[in-house]
Design an enzyme around this catalytic site. Sequence first.
Site, PDB file in Angstrom:
ATOM      1  N   SER A 203      -1.732  -3.912  -3.696  1.00  0.00           N
ATOM      2  CA  SER A 203      -1.508  -4.834  -4.800  1.00  0.00           C
ATOM      3  C   SER A 203      -2.827  -5.436  -5.286  1.00  0.00           C
ATOM      4  CB  SER A 203      -0.508  -5.920  -4.383  1.00  0.00           C
ATOM      5  OG  SER A 203      -0.025  -6.617  -5.513  1.00  0.00           O
ATOM      6  N   ASP A 299       6.756   0.050 -10.666  1.00  0.00           N
ATOM      7  CA  ASP A 299       6.286  -0.908  -9.665  1.00  0.00           C
ATOM      8  C   ASP A 299       7.060  -2.222  -9.758  1.00  0.00           C
ATOM      9  OD1 ASP A 299       3.749  -1.641  -7.820  1.00  0.00           O
ATOM     10  OD2 ASP A 299       4.247  -3.333  -9.113  1.00  0.00           O
ATOM     11  N   HIS A 366       6.852  -1.283  -4.100  1.00  0.00           N
ATOM     12  CA  HIS A 366       5.547  -1.938  -4.167  1.00  0.00           C
ATOM     13  C   HIS A 366       4.919  -1.890  -2.778  1.00  0.00           C
ATOM     14  CE1 HIS A 366       2.614  -4.541  -6.139  1.00  0.00           C
ATOM     15  NE2 HIS A 366       2.657  -5.386  -5.122  1.00  0.00           N
TER      16      HIS A 366
END
Length: 421
Positions: A203, A299, A366
């Site tokens: 991330s 995502d 994710h």
Amino acid sequence: MTNMTTMKLVLLAVGFACLVSGVISSGSDTLSMLSFLENGAVSVSSTKPSSLPQPLMVGLTLIQRAASTGAVCLDGTLPGYHLDRGFGSGANSWLVHLEGGGWCNTIRNCVYRKATRRGSSNYMESQIPFTGILSNKAEENPDFFNWNRVKLRYCDGASFSGDSQDESSQLQFRGQRIWLAAIEELMSKGMQNAEQALLSGCSAGGLASIIHCDEFRNSFPESTRVKCLSDAGFFLDATDVSGGHTLRNLFEGVVQLQEVQKNLPTSCLNKLDPTSCFFPQNMVEHVETPLFLLNAAYDSWQVQASLAPSSADPFGYWNDCKSNHANCNSSQIQFLQEFRVQMLNDLKDFSSSSQTGLFINSCFSHCQSERQGTWFSDDSPLLGNTPIAVAVGDWYFDREVFKAIDCAYPCDNTCHHLVFK
């Protein structure tokens, strides 16, 4: 991997073809996303749950020498990392994983953040589990299990890239200094002797692994095999459901507040504004070190915080869809398909390089390298019958070129979709 199936489209060679925490933006969007970002394993359930053995717990080490260079968290406390030593054939190999956790783009948000583990080591866990790409078990992490594995904690709010301060609010924006202090510390712990090294991140940490990829490469002799992996870090400068640019506005605040432009590629800044150069779609072409992009085409973080945040959807039209993709209507699915198409278009030039790797699956997910079930397990997500861990390993060790892109949702039945309760 070279077989075409009716379920997936796998693109090879030069053919074209993450869980996190933190304050995202001001107002209600911050509150609505906090449970996702702060406690993903608690507030999020995968559609493919599985029981796994207890993971290795690794203790926190603070970088004592960091204070002398001003390499401190938002609140001025020392930064930290977790290190599990390598053994056997991996004793001289190093994996450095950069933690994710959103960003802070205003003084108000950063003041809030400095009273959390994403802005202060005072609130960091004394131990964290090492799973997925950090696991020490061969059956869970076949290529990197016996490496020296490091998780660098994230406490600056700008993907380890800012360098400024705000005296009135007692905020230190020292992500770049933290990065440098951490690398110096790890070198002193034996990383200077690395024969192989991999920089990864999830991330906001995935974005950081792109930003710092060439710096990482330049820390080692030419004889060291050095590559980088970005997981769920390919954030798009996309239009949200109201026609606005929520993520661009957020990134602009981060870049300006923390003076991130000081540490972005000059070759990009010569062409584009600093905010544009903070977006991976514009940054990856300036990375010279071999880079692998692992990303879900839908995502979950980008759907929730960039495409359909509450600020762009005040009446909650997208709430059910954001919580569970199965609740999306046809027009919402079409919007998400257009987002996927934008991602694939932005990856065209990147995928043409012989040294890059790609694993883009059509999942609502994710940070797939950190979770054991998605990294490597009996029911891991697959592209061309290849799980993520094997794809990354094949690419890293030059066993096979791996560039794979799923066909559009709902064709992939191996996904671990995230469902928010």
